[in-house]
Design a protein around this motif. Sequence first.
Motif, mmCIF file in Angstrom:
data_model
loop_
_atom_site.group_PDB
_atom_site.id
_atom_site.type_symbol
_atom_site.label_atom_id
_atom_site.label_comp_id
_atom_site.label_asym_id
_atom_site.label_seq_id
_atom_site.Cartn_x
_atom_site.Cartn_y
_atom_site.Cartn_z
ATOM 1 N N ALA A 90 -9.564 63.281 -75.264
ATOM 2 C CA ALA A 90 -9.525 61.848 -74.966
ATOM 3 C C ALA A 90 -10.182 61.495 -73.637
ATOM 4 C CB ALA A 90 -8.069 61.373 -74.962
ATOM 5 N N ASP A 91 -10.286 62.466 -72.721
ATOM 6 C CA ASP A 91 -10.832 62.170 -71.391
ATOM 7 C C ASP A 91 -12.243 62.720 -71.196
ATOM 8 O OD1 ASP A 91 -8.418 60.932 -70.579
ATOM 9 O OD2 ASP A 91 -7.552 62.896 -70.160
ATOM 10 N N LEU A 92 -12.840 63.241 -72.250
ATOM 11 C CA LEU A 92 -14.142 63.902 -72.113
ATOM 12 C C LEU A 92 -15.208 62.959 -71.557
ATOM 13 C CD1 LEU A 92 -15.540 66.590 -72.565
ATOM 14 C CD2 LEU A 92 -15.958 65.915 -74.938
ATOM 15 N N LEU A 98 -17.224 60.692 -64.250
ATOM 16 C CA LEU A 98 -16.799 61.066 -62.902
ATOM 17 C C LEU A 98 -17.694 62.150 -62.311
ATOM 18 C CD1 LEU A 98 -12.921 61.192 -63.429
ATOM 19 C CD2 LEU A 98 -14.152 59.593 -61.948
ATOM 20 N N ALA A 99 -18.148 63.064 -63.165
ATOM 21 C CA ALA A 99 -18.956 64.192 -62.698
ATOM 22 C C ALA A 99 -20.445 63.864 -62.620
ATOM 23 C CB ALA A 99 -18.741 65.386 -63.619
ATOM 24 N N GLY A 100 -20.833 62.721 -63.176
ATOM 25 C CA GLY A 100 -22.253 62.375 -63.195
ATOM 26 C C GLY A 100 -23.043 63.241 -64.156
ATOM 27 N N ARG A 104 -22.204 66.495 -73.194
ATOM 28 C CA ARG A 104 -22.638 67.830 -73.590
ATOM 29 C C ARG A 104 -22.721 68.765 -72.377
ATOM 30 N NH1 ARG A 104 -25.009 69.905 -78.215
ATOM 31 N NH2 ARG A 104 -25.049 72.172 -78.018
ATOM 32 N N GLU A 105 -23.155 68.246 -71.238
ATOM 33 C CA GLU A 105 -23.226 69.065 -70.027
ATOM 34 C C GLU A 105 -21.830 69.471 -69.557
ATOM 35 O OE1 GLU A 105 -27.347 67.546 -67.859
ATOM 36 O OE2 GLU A 105 -25.505 66.382 -67.618
ATOM 37 N N VAL A 106 -20.851 68.571 -69.707
ATOM 38 C CA VAL A 106 -19.472 68.916 -69.352
ATOM 39 C C VAL A 106 -18.993 70.076 -70.210
ATOM 40 C CG1 VAL A 106 -17.071 68.127 -69.392
ATOM 41 C CG2 VAL A 106 -18.856 66.631 -68.483
ATOM 42 N N VAL A 107 -19.227 69.980 -71.517
ATOM 43 C CA VAL A 107 -18.809 71.044 -72.432
ATOM 44 C C VAL A 107 -19.517 72.352 -72.095
ATOM 45 C CG1 VAL A 107 -18.815 71.819 -74.833
ATOM 46 C CG2 VAL A 107 -18.239 69.437 -74.283
ATOM 47 N N ASP A 108 -20.825 72.279 -71.884
ATOM 48 C CA ASP A 108 -21.594 73.487 -71.577
ATOM 49 C C ASP A 108 -21.090 74.166 -70.315
ATOM 50 O OD1 ASP A 108 -23.163 73.161 -73.808
ATOM 51 O OD2 ASP A 108 -24.838 72.235 -72.746
ATOM 52 N N MET A 205 -18.377 70.597 -80.836
ATOM 53 C CA MET A 205 -18.676 69.813 -79.637
ATOM 54 C C MET A 205 -19.453 68.575 -80.044
ATOM 55 S SD MET A 205 -21.679 72.052 -77.776
ATOM 56 C CE MET A 205 -20.737 73.572 -77.807
ATOM 57 N N PRO A 206 -19.355 67.493 -79.273
ATOM 58 C CA PRO A 206 -20.059 66.254 -79.627
ATOM 59 C C PRO A 206 -21.560 66.391 -79.445
ATOM 60 C CG PRO A 206 -18.942 66.033 -77.524
ATOM 61 C CD PRO A 206 -18.531 67.359 -78.083
#
Length: 206
Positions: A90-92, A98-100, A104-108, A205-206
């Motif tokens: 839910a917070d992805l 927040l991380a800029g 997909r980069e967050v997941v990676d 993953m999305p």
Amino acid sequence: MRTVRRAGDGGLLVQTATLDEAHRLHRALLDAAIPGVSDIVPGERTVLVVADPDACDLDRLASRVAELEAGAAEAEGAPPVEIPVRYDGADLAEVAELAGLTVREVVDRHASVEYSAAYLGFSPGFGYLTGLDEALHVPRRTTPRTSVPAGSVAIAGAYTAVYPSPSPGGWRLLGRTSLTMWDVRRDPPSLLRPGLRVRFVPEWMP
């Protein structure tokens, strides 16, 4: 270098220089099986030694703990625990903002790191995992959820974790796993223990 301090009437709090030393001291204390010691609880750079003061001289125990040679960590040499994750938390999207980064980069970034179980706490089987990419060091939610489902994979600050059971929580949810993190019928009940290496394996993953 270790610092040993009294912790209440029946405890010693040992501060270590590193997380690895805490894990090694924890293993050495377990192996030593010192009479009168009833519990040994590792932290990120601490080890709490709980003893019966009627059965154990705490001053002598403190001296022994300070000089005890730390051996191999309990989980040293064990293969990484692989945790399959469906990255649909839910917070992805909010974490990405927040991380800029893109989602997909967050997941990676989350799935490309090998983590270490620093210590267990908060609830049975809840492992605080270190090694999170600095770009994903985001704060907890301002308003915690009243219930987070078991198996939720989350991050907060410098840690990532998996909620072992339904509970309130303010960590940001990235996804979920089908693995059972805590099972009283299992020996040991917790899938994780201090020092274990952990990898998250995307199954969607999305």
